[in-house]
Scaffold this active site. Structure first.
Site, PDB file in Angstrom:
ATOM      1  N   GLY A  51      -8.406  30.826  67.664  1.00 57.67           N
ATOM      2  CA  GLY A  51      -8.164  29.646  66.836  1.00 57.67           C
ATOM      3  C   GLY A  51      -8.809  29.793  65.467  1.00 57.67           C
ATOM      4  N   ARG A  72     -12.954  34.366  63.338  1.00 62.20           N
ATOM      5  CA  ARG A  72     -13.007  35.172  64.569  1.00 62.20           C
ATOM      6  C   ARG A  72     -11.967  36.295  64.521  1.00 62.20           C
ATOM      7  NH1 ARG A  72     -15.572  32.431  69.554  1.00 62.20           N
ATOM      8  NH2 ARG A  72     -17.650  32.421  68.648  1.00 62.20           N
ATOM      9  N   ARG A 125      -3.750  30.323  53.266  1.00 66.25           N
ATOM     10  CA  ARG A 125      -4.574  29.237  53.800  1.00 66.25           C
ATOM     11  C   ARG A 125      -5.832  29.731  54.500  1.00 66.25           C
ATOM     12  NH1 ARG A 125      -1.674  24.026  54.781  1.00 66.25           N
ATOM     13  NH2 ARG A 125       0.209  24.232  53.542  1.00 66.25           N
ATOM     14  N   ARG A 136      -3.827  34.390  73.604  1.00 66.76           N
ATOM     15  CA  ARG A 136      -4.814  33.501  72.994  1.00 66.76           C
ATOM     16  C   ARG A 136      -6.186  33.848  73.544  1.00 66.76           C
ATOM     17  NH1 ARG A 136      -7.514  29.163  71.443  1.00 66.76           N
ATOM     18  NH2 ARG A 136      -8.254  27.697  73.003  1.00 66.76           N
ATOM     19  N   SER A 194     -11.966  29.202  73.588  1.00 69.07           N
ATOM     20  CA  SER A 194     -13.019  28.604  74.411  1.00 69.07           C
ATOM     21  C   SER A 194     -12.476  27.337  75.062  1.00 69.07           C
ATOM     22  CB  SER A 194     -14.250  28.295  73.561  1.00 69.07           C
ATOM     23  OG  SER A 194     -13.901  27.362  72.573  1.00 69.07           O
ATOM     24  N   ASP A 211     -18.548  24.850  77.265  1.00 63.58           N
ATOM     25  CA  ASP A 211     -19.231  23.596  77.603  1.00 63.58           C
ATOM     26  C   ASP A 211     -18.654  23.083  78.928  1.00 63.58           C
ATOM     27  OD1 ASP A 211     -17.047  23.109  75.386  1.00 63.58           O
ATOM     28  OD2 ASP A 211     -17.007  21.349  76.667  1.00 63.58           O
ATOM     29  N   ARG A 245     -22.498  32.335  73.281  1.00 60.91           N
ATOM     30  CA  ARG A 245     -21.071  32.289  72.913  1.00 60.91           C
ATOM     31  C   ARG A 245     -20.627  33.637  72.371  1.00 60.91           C
ATOM     32  NH1 ARG A 245     -21.908  26.941  71.475  1.00 60.91           N
ATOM     33  NH2 ARG A 245     -22.368  27.413  69.300  1.00 60.91           N
TER      34      ARG A 245
END
Ligand code: ADE
Length: 235
Positions: A20, A24, A43, A87, A90, A205, A218
């Site tokens: 996302g 990353r 963008r 994909r 998280s 989480d 993470r």
């Protein structure tokens, strides 16, 4: 070139990893791929192509949520003829046996989004992963000894719900493993364009225990997930 991706035909590999966060995408390309070339900066939604174990692989940021992912995945499928989309993201755990830092392979994705209600009025489409890709990733992950869960997840439209909303409880009751915000649209588009798709998630989480992973945790689990996916697709 497509509207949101300024790559030339041939710049993007058949296999694309989809985080996302565009930073990353940059991190994955610069850390894991050989000779990464940036093909998109429109963008700030970075896209890179490089090689891993000699296999050409791209990494494309999608932004958060299904409307944003839908733009990038539509363009990858319609204009760049991408064959395999994975994909890497998280999620929040929804079951007690799903612990933070575990890895989830989303076999299917329920959704609260209206996107599939518009595509399939008065009916319900079941967005599912490509079995072969799911199976190979599962085998690779268990061989590496990673804690892996396979099952149904929830793709939500909103990260912040109203305080009095009890919407997640029904999904918890029905055994949904975790919540994230993109998989259902990815699986639906892959079905439409006859491509392969999988959503691989690390648990950041827990809605059950309210625990959260630290930044270092993470990063470590994210790196394990990326290695799992890259080793699977390059085997
Ligand atoms: N991604 C990571 N954690 C999440 C959560 N709790 N809800 C939705 N998306 C998430």
């Amino acid at each position: 070139m497509s509207t949101h991706i300024n790559a030339k035909l041939g710049d993007i590999a058949d296999i694309v990893l989809l985080p996302g966060d565009p930073m990353r995408a940059k991190y994955i390309a610069e850390t894991f791929l050989e000779k990464p070339q940036c093909y998109n900066t429109v963008r700030g939604m970075f896209g890179y192509t490089g090689t891993y174990n000699g296999v050409r692989i791209s990494v494309q940021g999608t932004g958060m949520g299904m409307p944003s992912l839908s733009i990038y995945v539509n363009e990858l499928l319609r204009f760049y003829d991408v064959k395999t989309l994975i994909r890497v993201g998280s999620c929040g755990a929804m079951q007690p046996e799903v612990k933070i830092r575990d890895i989830i392979l989303a076999q299917a994705a329920c959704t609260t989004s209206n996107m599939n209600n518009r595509r399939f009025p008065n009916t319900s489409f079941a967005p599912i992963a490509t079995f072969d890709l799911l199976y190979r990733t599962y085998q690779e992950g268990t061989a590496k000894g990673y804690p892996i869960h396979v099952g149904n997840i929830l793709s939500e439209d909103s990260f912040y719900d109203d305080a009095n909303s009890n919407r997640n409880q029904q999904f918890i009751d029905y055994g949904i493993l975790a919540v994230e915000m993109e998989a259902a649209e990815l699986y639906t588009l892959a079905a439409k364009y006859h491509a392969d798709a999988l959503c691989v998630l690390t648990v950041s989480d827990s809605l059950v225990t309210s625990e959260e992973t630290s930044a270092e945790e993470r990063e470590k689990t994210f790196n394990e997930m990326i290695t799992l996916v890259l080793d699977t697709v390059s085997a």
